[in-house]
Enzyme design. Sequence first.
Site, mmCIF file in Angstrom:
data_model
loop_
_atom_site.group_PDB
_atom_site.id
_atom_site.type_symbol
_atom_site.label_atom_id
_atom_site.label_comp_id
_atom_site.label_asym_id
_atom_site.label_seq_id
_atom_site.Cartn_x
_atom_site.Cartn_y
_atom_site.Cartn_z
ATOM 1 N N ILE A 1 0.825 -1.206 0.000
ATOM 2 C CA ILE A 1 0.000 0.000 0.000
ATOM 3 C C ILE A 1 0.858 1.254 0.000
ATOM 4 O O ILE A 1 0.572 2.219 -0.716
ATOM 5 C CB ILE A 1 -0.958 -0.013 1.207
ATOM 6 C CG1 ILE A 1 -2.028 -1.110 1.026
ATOM 7 C CG2 ILE A 1 -1.625 1.354 1.390
ATOM 8 C CD1 ILE A 1 -2.914 -1.312 2.240
ATOM 9 N N TYR B 1 -2.939 -5.786 17.073
ATOM 10 C CA TYR B 1 -3.252 -5.098 15.817
ATOM 11 C C TYR B 1 -4.584 -4.354 15.945
ATOM 12 O O TYR B 1 -4.692 -3.186 15.544
ATOM 13 C CB TYR B 1 -3.314 -6.112 14.675
ATOM 14 C CG TYR B 1 -3.424 -5.493 13.302
ATOM 15 C CD1 TYR B 1 -2.347 -4.822 12.730
ATOM 16 C CD2 TYR B 1 -4.605 -5.588 12.559
ATOM 17 C CE1 TYR B 1 -2.432 -4.258 11.461
ATOM 18 C CE2 TYR B 1 -4.701 -5.027 11.292
ATOM 19 C CZ TYR B 1 -3.609 -4.372 10.753
ATOM 20 O OH TYR B 1 -3.708 -3.811 9.497
ATOM 21 N N LYS C 1 -4.928 -0.207 15.777
ATOM 22 C CA LYS C 1 -5.695 0.451 14.721
ATOM 23 C C LYS C 1 -6.862 1.250 15.291
ATOM 24 O O LYS C 1 -7.254 2.281 14.723
ATOM 25 C CB LYS C 1 -6.168 -0.578 13.699
ATOM 26 C CG LYS C 1 -5.026 -1.240 12.926
ATOM 27 C CD LYS C 1 -4.147 -0.221 12.191
ATOM 28 C CE LYS C 1 -3.065 -0.862 11.369
ATOM 29 N NZ LYS C 1 -2.240 0.114 10.622
ATOM 30 N N THR D 1 -1.924 -7.905 -0.287
ATOM 31 C CA THR D 1 -0.525 -7.559 -0.035
ATOM 32 C C THR D 1 0.067 -8.616 0.889
ATOM 33 O O THR D 1 -0.646 -9.461 1.442
ATOM 34 C CB THR D 1 -0.388 -6.186 0.647
ATOM 35 O OG1 THR D 1 -0.968 -6.269 1.969
ATOM 36 C CG2 THR D 1 -1.081 -5.091 -0.139
#
Length: 255
Positions: free
Chosen positions: A16, A156, A160, A191
């Site tokens: 990204i 994670y 976020k 990805t």
Amino acid sequence: MSSKGTALVTGAARGIGKAIALRLADDGFDVAVNDLSVNSAALAKLVEEIEAKGRASSAHEADVSSEDQVREMVQQVSTRYGHLEVMVANAGVAGYSPMSEMTAADWDHVMNINARGTFLCYKYAGTQMIKQGTAGRIIGASSVIGKQGSPFNFAYTASKFAIRGLTQAAALELGPHGITVNAYAPGAIDTELLSSVAPSDTPYQGVLDSFKKQSPLGIVGVPADIANVVSFIASKESQFITGQSLSVNGGMFFD
């Protein structure tokens, strides 16, 4: 060709971040790119790609979790180009494990890069933009998991969610200086990072198929889907948008 200004993109060696850097170059920005020294070769190649588009570029190796390195990176970029108009705090990592097996070191690693790193990028980019006395765009990387928690992705998820809060707080503080602060919240994007939020024994095609089933469109995204949104957030046309974490997730989650 005149420049629209200077953008700095962290975690830009691949995925990204790379797509964002190339898109901003297409949009007319000079683009400074950052990643860890282990990715120096890929970063150097990206600089060449950006320069081939007729835009100035430079590579800046730094660990975004280090305050000294982020401060120095922003100073280097601002000195080299004379100004900084856009900061894209894209660098991030993920890790999949049950909460009972996640160590404090695992937690710290994810939080230091994702949450602390984003805070440092916001802090020093915002300070530079205020010093310049010009409007700016600060952009962070949240996630669909930053809007709806995911099991086995505890650090994670927390990191976020934290980025959404940082974005809102920074938008309130920096708004009077003409600086907007927003984040993008991707869903499943094809990805290398995508496999990090799924069990390690799951074949990558299985990961893709699983995420496709979660989207009413039946697809996963590609890095260009995120770059397209960042292109708009970084533009003058987005001047009335701030404090938002924009979902780009193929309908996996509705705000």
